[in-house]
Design a protein around this motif. Structure first.
Motif, PDB file in Angstrom:
ATOM      1  N   GLN A  50       0.988  -1.429   0.000  1.00 19.63           N
ATOM      2  CA  GLN A  50       0.079   0.001   0.082  1.00 19.63           C
ATOM      3  C   GLN A  50       0.920   1.211  -0.023  1.00 19.63           C
ATOM      4  O   GLN A  50       1.655   1.496   0.788  1.00 19.63           O
ATOM      5  N   LEU A  51       0.596   2.030  -0.678  1.00 21.63           N
ATOM      6  CA  LEU A  51       1.413   3.391  -1.075  1.00 21.63           C
ATOM      7  C   LEU A  51       0.139   4.545  -0.984  1.00 21.63           C
ATOM      8  O   LEU A  51      -0.653   4.426  -1.697  1.00 21.63           O
ATOM      9  N   THR A  52       0.682   5.609  -0.188  1.00 21.96           N
ATOM     10  CA  THR A  52      -0.431   6.799  -0.109  1.00 21.96           C
ATOM     11  C   THR A  52       0.570   7.893  -0.623  1.00 21.96           C
ATOM     12  O   THR A  52       1.655   8.366  -0.139  1.00 21.96           O
ATOM     13  N   PHE A  53      -0.098   8.318  -1.686  1.00 18.98           N
ATOM     14  CA  PHE A  53       0.378   9.651  -2.377  1.00 18.98           C
ATOM     15  C   PHE A  53      -0.146  11.009  -1.808  1.00 18.98           C
ATOM     16  O   PHE A  53      -1.149  11.129  -1.982  1.00 18.98           O
ATOM     17  N   ALA A  54       0.640  11.809  -1.104  1.00 10.77           N
ATOM     18  CA  ALA A  54       0.092  12.865  -0.277  1.00 10.77           C
ATOM     19  C   ALA A  54       0.105  14.213  -1.636  1.00 10.77           C
ATOM     20  O   ALA A  54       1.241  14.202  -2.146  1.00 10.77           O
TER      21      ALA A  54
END
Length: 308
Positions: free
Chosen positions: A82-86
């Protein structure tokens, strides 16, 4: 690193940066006790890398994140990475999509979303992918929901009308051929028209099947549907070219144009050549996923199309 549960890696400033969460099974499957975990944040504008031919979307902040664990090639994870791009607030007509760099796509590589799912999160879109590689968030132009529904309805109605007129034309040509005694040239002309209109009918049918069925079936079936659409489109082009060649022989080169089993040979080319091309394209796995979303993240088309 010994076997352990999922671990969150924070990058740069905590409030502004995204995050990466790796499933613990990645480490449990490793034999060694010391495994380097490398996270690379690349600016592709400065490096001049990851440039796709005819790219429609824009890479978020020109940033690509690469993840490697040891020297292994990791794919097919049941618990995804899981990658979260802010990021800042995106424009209303932009749809974010999680993609990864696929070197085998096209001639020089390209972005693909196979194995990745895009979900909304508190700080930004969350990418869930079943493998490790170079990831980014692709910003695609999107339609608003009402416009998308109107265009879908118009396309569906157009395909339906086209199929109805194709059936009428084929029936009328068959009626003329059976009812009246026509000379051989006219019978060949009718045969050509029937095959051309038949290919148009199949193309409209393939588009309807692609838009109606592709979102709820398995990957293999979707690729078959993409191959069918590609085949019908090539058939239309091939039969149009054969019509042009035939009229050249009839009206320009009038004398000395007799060919034994002429219509049968045209059918072999008109239906066989596209089958050969699609067979080669399917053998080298050039059919890829393409998703069209509206501004409210509603999927209006989920297709498997031929990637050039």
């Amino acid at each position: 690193t010994p076997p352990q549960g999922p671990k969150t890696l924070n990058m740069t400033e905590k409030e502004k940066a995204g995050k990466i969460q790796l499933p613990g099974k990645i480490f449990q499957s490793l034999n060694s006790w010391t495994v380097p975990v490398v996270v690379m944040v690349l600016n592709i504008h400065q490096l001049g890398m990851f440039k796709e031919v005819n790219q429609t979307g824009q890479v978020l902040d020109d940033t690509v994140v690469g993840i490697t664990v040891g020297e292994m090639s990791i794919s097919g994870l049941q618990n995804p990475v899981q990658l979260t791009f802010a990021h800042e607030q995106l424009p209303h007509d932009i749809t974010p999509q999680c993609v990864f760099w696929d070197p085998s796509r096209g001639m020089a590589g390209g972005w693909s979303s196979s194995g990745c799912v895009t979900q909304p999160g508190d700080k930004g879109p969350v990418c869930s992918c079943d493998h490790l590689t170079f990831f980014t968030l692709l910003l695609n132009p999107a339609l608003d929901g009402s416009t998308a529904q109107a265009l879908t309805a118009i396309a569906t109605a157009g395909c339906g009308v086209g199929m109805a007129f194709s059936i009428f034309t084929i029936a009328f040509c068959i009626f003329l051929r059976c009812r009246f005694r026509l000379e051989k040239t006219l019978r060949i002309n009718l045969g050509l028209h029937v095959n051309l209109v038949g290919s148009l009918f199949l193309l409209n049918l393939a588009f309807l099947l692609n838009s109606e069925l592709s979102s709820g079936i398995q990957m293999g079936t979707c690729k078959v549907l993409a191959g069918l659409t590609h085949y019908c489109l090539l058939c239309c082009f091939t039969w149009t070219a054969l019509e042009g060649c035939h009229f050249y022989l009839v009206f320009i080169k009038v004398l000395g144009t007799y060919i034994h089993h002429y219509l049968a040979k045209l059918c072999l080319v008109g239906w066989g050549f596209p089958a050969f091309v699609v067979g080669v394209a399917g053998a080298i796995d050039t059919y890829g996923e393409y998703i069209i979303q509206t501004t409210d993240h509603q999927v209006i088309a989920h297709m498997w199309v031929h990637q050039q």
